[in-house]
Design a protein around this motif. Sequence first.
Motif, PDB file in Angstrom:
ATOM      1  N   ASN A 337       0.829  -1.215   0.000  1.00  9.93           N
ATOM      2  CA  ASN A 337       0.000   0.000   0.000  1.00  9.93           C
ATOM      3  C   ASN A 337       0.864   1.267   0.000  1.00  9.93           C
ATOM      4  OD1 ASN A 337      -2.323  -1.501  -0.008  1.00  9.93           O
ATOM      5  ND2 ASN A 337      -2.509  -1.531   2.227  1.00  9.93           N
ATOM      6  N   SER A 338       2.183   1.084   0.195  1.00  9.68           N
ATOM      7  CA  SER A 338       3.065   2.260   0.184  1.00  9.68           C
ATOM      8  C   SER A 338       3.341   2.665  -1.253  1.00  9.68           C
ATOM      9  CB  SER A 338       4.397   1.936   0.851  1.00  9.68           C
ATOM     10  OG  SER A 338       4.172   1.498   2.156  1.00  9.68           O
ATOM     11  N   PRO A 339       3.308   3.977  -1.530  1.00  6.49           N
ATOM     12  CA  PRO A 339       3.491   4.426  -2.914  1.00  6.49           C
ATOM     13  C   PRO A 339       4.859   4.080  -3.491  1.00  6.49           C
ATOM     14  CG  PRO A 339       3.242   6.291  -1.385  1.00  6.49           C
ATOM     15  CD  PRO A 339       3.019   5.056  -0.585  1.00  6.49           C
ATOM     16  N   HIS A 340       5.849   3.854  -2.638  1.00  9.54           N
ATOM     17  CA  HIS A 340       7.196   3.593  -3.183  1.00  9.54           C
ATOM     18  C   HIS A 340       7.481   2.095  -3.349  1.00  9.54           C
ATOM     19  CE1 HIS A 340       7.887   2.868   1.043  1.00  9.54           C
ATOM     20  NE2 HIS A 340       9.141   2.557   0.825  1.00  9.54           N
ATOM     21  N   VAL A 341       6.438   1.267  -3.193  1.00 13.45           N
ATOM     22  CA  VAL A 341       6.645  -0.186  -3.365  1.00 13.45           C
ATOM     23  C   VAL A 341       5.831  -0.666  -4.558  1.00 13.45           C
ATOM     24  CG1 VAL A 341       6.432  -2.456  -2.281  1.00 13.45           C
ATOM     25  CG2 VAL A 341       7.054  -0.467  -0.888  1.00 13.45           C
ATOM     26  N   GLU A 342       6.518  -1.351  -5.460  1.00 14.75           N
ATOM     27  CA  GLU A 342       5.912  -1.740  -6.739  1.00 14.75           C
ATOM     28  C   GLU A 342       6.051  -3.255  -6.911  1.00 14.75           C
ATOM     29  OE1 GLU A 342       7.118  -0.611 -11.394  1.00 14.75           O
ATOM     30  OE2 GLU A 342       8.497  -0.252  -9.756  1.00 14.75           O
ATOM     31  N   LEU A 343       5.022  -3.868  -7.452  1.00 16.67           N
ATOM     32  CA  LEU A 343       5.074  -5.318  -7.695  1.00 16.67           C
ATOM     33  C   LEU A 343       5.135  -5.589  -9.191  1.00 16.67           C
ATOM     34  CD1 LEU A 343       4.770  -8.208  -6.386  1.00 16.67           C
ATOM     35  CD2 LEU A 343       2.321  -7.993  -6.886  1.00 16.67           C
ATOM     36  N   VAL A 344       6.086  -6.418  -9.601  1.00 21.35           N
ATOM     37  CA  VAL A 344       6.164  -6.836 -11.004  1.00 21.35           C
ATOM     38  C   VAL A 344       5.856  -8.325 -11.050  1.00 21.35           C
ATOM     39  CG1 VAL A 344       7.676  -7.092 -13.015  1.00 21.35           C
ATOM     40  CG2 VAL A 344       7.875  -5.069 -11.535  1.00 21.35           C
ATOM     41  N   ASP A 345       4.842  -8.660 -11.805  1.00 17.16           N
ATOM     42  CA  ASP A 345       4.424 -10.057 -11.892  1.00 17.16           C
ATOM     43  C   ASP A 345       5.127 -10.716 -13.073  1.00 17.16           C
ATOM     44  OD1 ASP A 345       3.153 -12.466 -12.100  1.00 17.16           O
ATOM     45  OD2 ASP A 345       1.145 -11.664 -11.691  1.00 17.16           O
TER      46      ASP A 345
END
Length: 539
Positions: A337-345
Amino acid sequence: MSTDVDVVVIGAGFGGIYAIHRLREAGFAVRAFEAGSDVGGVWFWNRYPGARCDVPSLSYQYSFSPELDRDWNWSERFATQPEIQRYARFVAERLDVVGAITFDTRVTAAAWDEGLTGWRVTTSAGETVTCRFLVSAVGALSAAQTPPFPGLDSFAGRALHTSQWPDEGVDLTGKRVAVIGTGSSGIQAVPEIARSAAHVTVFQRTANFSLPAQNRPLSDDELARAKAGYPDRRAATFTTRAGHVIPTTGKRILEVSPEERRAELEKAWEFGGNEFLATFIDTSKDLEANALLADFVRDKIRSIVTDPETAEKLSPRGHPIGSKRICVDTAYYETFNSPHVELVDLRDETIETFTPTGLRTTAGEYAFDTVVFATGFDALTGALTRIDVRGVGGRSLAEEWAPGAQTYLGLAVPGFPNLFTLTGPGSPSVLVTVVIAIEQHVDWVTDHLVHLCSAGLTRTEAEPAARDQWTEEVQAATQLTLHRHAPSSWYLGTNVPGKPRLFLPYAGGLDAYRRICDEVATDGYRGFTMTGVREEVAS
Ligand code: NA7
């Protein structure tokens, strides 16, 4: 011909520490070699931020000594890596085994010498030590695995592996960090890394089920109660399937009402830890029952992760819950939920190559300063096959196991006399509380060696027929579990390119395994050929 010592132990983790102690107690002269600069094994090396045991501390300890139990106090419900390593050190000092260990030294080779009826062990320091018996305590999860990504050498930033984290720590403040891998290590590390990093990109190949640890400090009262219950716990330890007592409602999820199901699962979720899996007794056996449990966890992920697309990507599909190693986390899903954390699938795009500034996938470029490989281990076999072990006639253990590791009881391999592989492939090891599995192994091996030597014999070797029969039993035990429905996992070796697909641990439970080992011993170590005459006995 005499040897330098009776036994060489490889490794000074939980297995090595207890092996040195028990074997010395039984009268053997023992020397151990350890690659790390202190005891602890996997708990010496796995220093990544957030590293914690996923078994409750009060169960993740030796059970053989009331004194150790009395004098050690865990501070948290799930202990951190530094605390577990301190515990290992505490035990090693108490048992006075530290002096038997040569640190910062790897065993690089071990060769069976028929004339000697023993092993010639070579170390990274160039020393050769001879011994009658060789005990491998190298650990099931200690050979780090970094996939051979193209272009990795060109990456100009810093590359780290969770299990080889620098001793002095790593300051990630303000850094752009990529984490590759979302098993237990990645799932524990990501929230901690996200605390200081400027940006975190998590590359996920398979979404894993993760349960909240609900970690907390242990109160004095809890510790006192646990210590008072020590004799019962000790008695129960080896009669359990998992190596420690796990609470359950004793009910079937398919037989309770939806309201009761939800209420019990909510309670277990709030309680925390992987004990959640045992809430109902049919979910580890029946796919329909398991699906209800998995649905509950996916609902939780959706309720925690605010972006529906990210929540969906994080939701595991395609394997039953518990069929791959379950993860236990602190705020893993919340971190997204933090804007600086991104998930790449990586099911939508695949990694093509590393570049000097990051990596490129089939969908685009990702830039970062540091990459953290949370890509796991060459589990159960890698730590031993990376040593040049040569048995009768110079046969290599790595070659022997190349088509798939087969053992007798997880402990012995035909063609490799007087070698014992603690928590080896074909033993319960990673499927149970490993400290307890270690105690059983070490006790059994020590008894076996005492039996051999008391009979004036010098050589013990597993028989091929016993290995073949045990291999069938290991595979049959797997068929009774939901593990057979996981298309990939490190239990199967599928995370290591080229490793044959074979379910490696024994899934029949520690209780059943112990019974079998005891019967083998009572039958005069059935399945072992014991020969040789000791010179001093013969003369
Ligand atoms: P794991 O559980 O083996 O996790 C490794 C992770 O790395 C897992 O998510 C893998 O995805 C991923 N992985 C491995 N190779 C690749 C490649 N080539 N590309 C992308 N992603 C990859 O190791 P851990 O260290 O987390 O935990 C090991 C055990 O230690 C743990 O179970 C506890 O018992 C303690 P995959 O699932 O293979 O698709």
